[in-house]
Design a protein around this motif. Structure first.
Motif, PDB file in Angstrom:
ATOM      1  N   SER A 162      -4.128  -1.078  -1.062  1.00 42.97           N
ATOM      2  CA  SER A 162      -2.934  -1.193  -0.235  1.00 42.97           C
ATOM      3  C   SER A 162      -1.768  -1.619  -1.116  1.00 42.97           C
ATOM      4  O   SER A 162      -1.867  -2.598  -1.859  1.00 42.97           O
ATOM      5  CB  SER A 162      -3.162  -2.211   0.885  1.00 42.97           C
ATOM      6  N   SER A 198      -0.825   2.059   7.213  1.00 45.25           N
ATOM      7  CA  SER A 198       0.322   2.488   6.421  1.00 45.25           C
ATOM      8  C   SER A 198       1.569   2.577   7.292  1.00 45.25           C
ATOM      9  O   SER A 198       1.486   2.813   8.493  1.00 45.25           O
ATOM     10  CB  SER A 198       0.032   3.859   5.799  1.00 45.25           C
ATOM     11  N   VAL A 221       1.578   1.396   2.137  1.00 38.22           N
ATOM     12  CA  VAL A 221       0.721   2.583   2.126  1.00 38.22           C
ATOM     13  C   VAL A 221      -0.654   2.145   1.643  1.00 38.22           C
ATOM     14  O   VAL A 221      -0.779   1.409   0.669  1.00 38.22           O
ATOM     15  CB  VAL A 221       1.301   3.740   1.281  1.00 38.22           C
TER      16      VAL A 221
END
Length: 163
Positions: free
Chosen positions: A29, A105, A116
């Protein structure tokens, strides 16, 4: 993800990078400290340098979806595409091994910070071919990864012209 997970976060001046892995898969992430509309692209890769790394480049699209581009580089030149995006879903590679996790996201150009998240197996499929020296992860902390971001969105300029 299920089972026991191992994770780690790295914070830079522009974004944070978090990796969380169980015994079979990893989620990565990236949280960019700005609006989705201001982000060109973000990149993450396995290795200690761009040369020989297995790289994922991600960028937001005008419809607030994401494109995932799986690449590698043989030197400090523009990384070449390893596996094209799925023709039906640009947020995943054609094999389905790497994919954006839409529910984790950002989905609006005004989102700030922009997040994202993508998933990938720890071990790539046996038919996966790459020039990357490192292509597999382990369920442990302190693995060698590279990361970067850029101001120009490749989707707005065509085939990599934004890098």
């Amino acid at each position: 993800m299920g089972g026991t997970a191992t994770g780690q976060t790295l914070t830079t001046a522009a974004y944070s990078l978090t990796m969380l892995a169980n015994s079979t898969a990893c989620v990565v992430s990236i949280s960019y400290d700005g609006a989705m509309s201001d982000l060109g692209w973000v990149g993450w890769g396995l290795g200690t340098a761009m040369s020989g790394a297995d790289i994922v480049v991600l960028w937001p699209n005008s419809d607030s979806s994401w494109t995932l581009s799986h690449r590698n580089a043989v030197s400090t030149t523009m990384p070449t595409v390893v596996d094209t995006s799925s023709s039906s879903d640009p947020s995943a590679d054609a094999t389905g091994s790497l994919a954006v996790v839409a529910s984790l996201s950002s989905s609006s150009s005004s989102d700030s910070p922009t997040i994202v998240t993508f998933s990938r197996p720890l071990t790539m499929p046996s038919d996966y071919t790459t020039d990357a020296e490192v292509k597999d992860l382990a369920q442990e902390i302190n693995q060698p990864v590279i990361y970067a971001l850029g101001p120009k969105n490749p989707g707005k300029f065509g085939s990599g012209d934004g890098y």
